[in-house]
Scaffold this motif. Structure first.
Motif, short mmCIF file in Angstrom:
data_model
loop_
_atom_site.label_atom_id
_atom_site.label_comp_id
_atom_site.label_asym_id
_atom_site.label_seq_id
_atom_site.Cartn_x
_atom_site.Cartn_y
_atom_site.Cartn_z
N VAL A 138 0.85 -1.20 0.00
CA VAL A 138 0.00 0.00 0.00
C VAL A 138 0.88 1.25 0.00
O VAL A 138 0.64 2.22 -0.74
CB VAL A 138 -0.94 0.01 1.22
N GLY A 139 1.93 1.21 0.82
CA GLY A 139 2.84 2.35 0.88
C GLY A 139 3.53 2.62 -0.45
O GLY A 139 3.73 3.79 -0.82
N MET A 140 3.87 1.58 -1.18
CA MET A 140 4.50 1.77 -2.49
C MET A 140 3.54 2.43 -3.47
O MET A 140 3.94 3.31 -4.25
CB MET A 140 5.01 0.43 -3.02
N LEU A 141 2.28 2.02 -3.44
CA LEU A 141 1.29 2.67 -4.30
C LEU A 141 1.11 4.13 -3.89
O LEU A 141 0.97 5.01 -4.76
CB LEU A 141 -0.04 1.92 -4.21
N ALA A 197 7.14 3.21 6.42
CA ALA A 197 6.90 3.21 7.86
C ALA A 197 5.72 4.11 8.20
O ALA A 197 4.90 3.78 9.07
CB ALA A 197 8.15 3.68 8.60
N GLU A 198 5.59 5.23 7.50
CA GLU A 198 4.46 6.13 7.74
C GLU A 198 3.15 5.46 7.36
O GLU A 198 2.14 5.59 8.07
CB GLU A 198 4.65 7.42 6.94
N THR A 199 3.15 4.71 6.27
CA THR A 199 1.94 4.01 5.85
C THR A 199 1.55 2.92 6.84
O THR A 199 0.37 2.77 7.20
CB THR A 199 2.12 3.38 4.46
N ALA A 255 -2.13 0.89 10.90
CA ALA A 255 -2.24 0.22 12.19
C ALA A 255 -2.88 1.11 13.25
O ALA A 255 -3.31 0.62 14.30
CB ALA A 255 -0.87 -0.24 12.67
N GLY A 256 -2.93 2.41 12.98
CA GLY A 256 -3.52 3.33 13.95
C GLY A 256 -2.66 3.54 15.18
O GLY A 256 -3.17 3.89 16.25
N GLU A 257 -1.36 3.35 15.02
CA GLU A 257 -0.44 3.50 16.15
C GLU A 257 0.96 3.74 15.60
O GLU A 257 1.27 3.36 14.46
CB GLU A 257 -0.44 2.25 17.03
N PRO A 258 1.85 4.37 16.38
CA PRO A 258 3.21 4.59 15.89
C PRO A 258 4.00 3.30 15.81
O PRO A 258 3.73 2.34 16.54
CB PRO A 258 3.81 5.54 16.94
N VAL A 259 4.97 3.26 14.92
CA VAL A 259 5.89 2.13 14.84
C VAL A 259 6.78 2.16 16.08
O VAL A 259 7.42 3.17 16.37
CB VAL A 259 6.75 2.20 13.56
N PRO A 290 13.77 -3.55 6.19
CA PRO A 290 13.28 -3.17 7.51
C PRO A 290 11.98 -3.89 7.85
O PRO A 290 11.13 -4.09 6.99
CB PRO A 290 13.06 -1.66 7.38
N VAL A 291 11.84 -4.27 9.12
CA VAL A 291 10.60 -4.84 9.63
C VAL A 291 10.16 -3.96 10.79
O VAL A 291 10.99 -3.57 11.62
CB VAL A 291 10.77 -6.32 10.04
#
Length: 302
Positions: free
Chosen positions: A47-50, A156-158, A163-167, A178-179
């Motif tokens: 999704v982030g790539m799109l 990471a922003e996506t 998720a509705g929460e910070p990484v 990265p994971v």
């Protein structure tokens, strides 16, 4: 508590505890503490790539980008084509050299004299998508796995938004990418957002591609492929260390983490969780073999 019992010849030889998060608000175990979802987070990264402007050759490419493929011929060929479409070859991949994940493909490759290659690695579709996204944006290619790279910052922003929460933390996955650590609850929420997104959105496109081309997500006869083929509308993605996430539009979503990382406990617990949501899933409980014949089973116990 949802656990998976390994029963051999009528004797319970081991028990695997599962952490299960439902988007309905309930859960089993600690569903709020962050963990690494491993490959179950791949659809979120796609999704982030799109969002970054990636234009896939065709929607089926999104399924391979979101999957952990078995290294069958059609997987490897598609990954090569994805790279070629943006003027790159397999040498641009920074995932580790590996053999096909699927047993039959791995044996066939070894019989032919083949050796580990990055294009065979089960994450090569994700890496091909990452490289294509970098080409579109004019970003550096050699450092695309660096957490500070513009691509990884955007992904990471996506993930955090879905998720509705910070990484909570950034680690290095098995493939070198990265994971990102989020909670089981956050993973379940992200999957629900994929299947309930508006038509045409990146979230819905990724969900539709995975459900439309399930064999590209995993491989012939694998759990993810079988479940998405058998249950129309169901989105499923497993990850290493006993992780899985699934969502059904209008029903809800679930995220599973087996505490000790046991992969064989993952599917029975996921199936039990989906049945609790009211999803009619096929029987897929794992058989325990002894001397080449069935002598037990891995079963979920409530």
């Amino acid at each position: 508590m949802i656990v998976a019992e390994v029963v051999r010849s009528g004797f319970v030889e081991s028990v695997h505890h599962g952490i299960v998060a439902f988007t309905s608000g309930d859960g089993v175990g600690d569903v709020e503490s962050p963990f690494f979802p491993r490959s179950s987070s791949k659809p979120l990264q796609t999704v982030g790539m799109l969002n970054c402007g990636l234009v896939p050759r065709e929607e089926a490419d999104l399924a391979l980008m979101s999957g952990s493929h078995d290294g069958e011929k059609f997987h490897v060929e598609r990954a090569r084509e994805m790279l070629a479409a943006v003027g790159l070859g397999p040498d641009a991949l920074r995932c580790i050299p590996d053999l096909p994940l699927g047993e039959s493909s791995r044996k066939a490759w070894l019989r032919s004299g083949g050796e580990p290659e990055p294009i065979l690695m089960n994450c090569s579709g994700k890496h091909a998508g990452m490289l294509a996204t970098c080409v579109v944006n004019g970003w550096p290619l050699d450092s695309y796995l660096d957490p500070k790279h513009p691509l990884q910052v955007a992904l990471a922003e996506t993930v955090a938004e879905l998720a509705g929460e910070p990484v909570a933390a950034t680690g290095v996955d098995g493939c070198g990418a990265p994971v990102l650590a989020i909670s089981p609850r956050g993973l379940a929420l992200a999957f629900r957002r994929l299947v309930e997104a508006e038509p045409g959105t990146p979230e819905q496109r990724v969900a539709d591609a995975m459900r439309g081309f399930p064999a590209l997500v995993a491989g012939t006869g694998t759990d993810d492929t079988v479940l998405m083929t058998a249950v129309p509308g169901l989105l499923v993605k497993k990850g290493a260390d006993g992780v899985a996430a699934a969502a059904m539009p209008g029903v809800g979503a679930v995220a599973v983490k087996i505490s000790d990382g046991a992969a064989r406990a993952r599917t029975p617990v996921l199936l039990a969780a989906l049945r609790r949501l009211g999803v009619a899933v096929p029987p897929m409980d794992e058989v325990v073999l002894g001397g080449g014949r069935p002598v037990g089973e891995v079963r979920a116990v409530l």
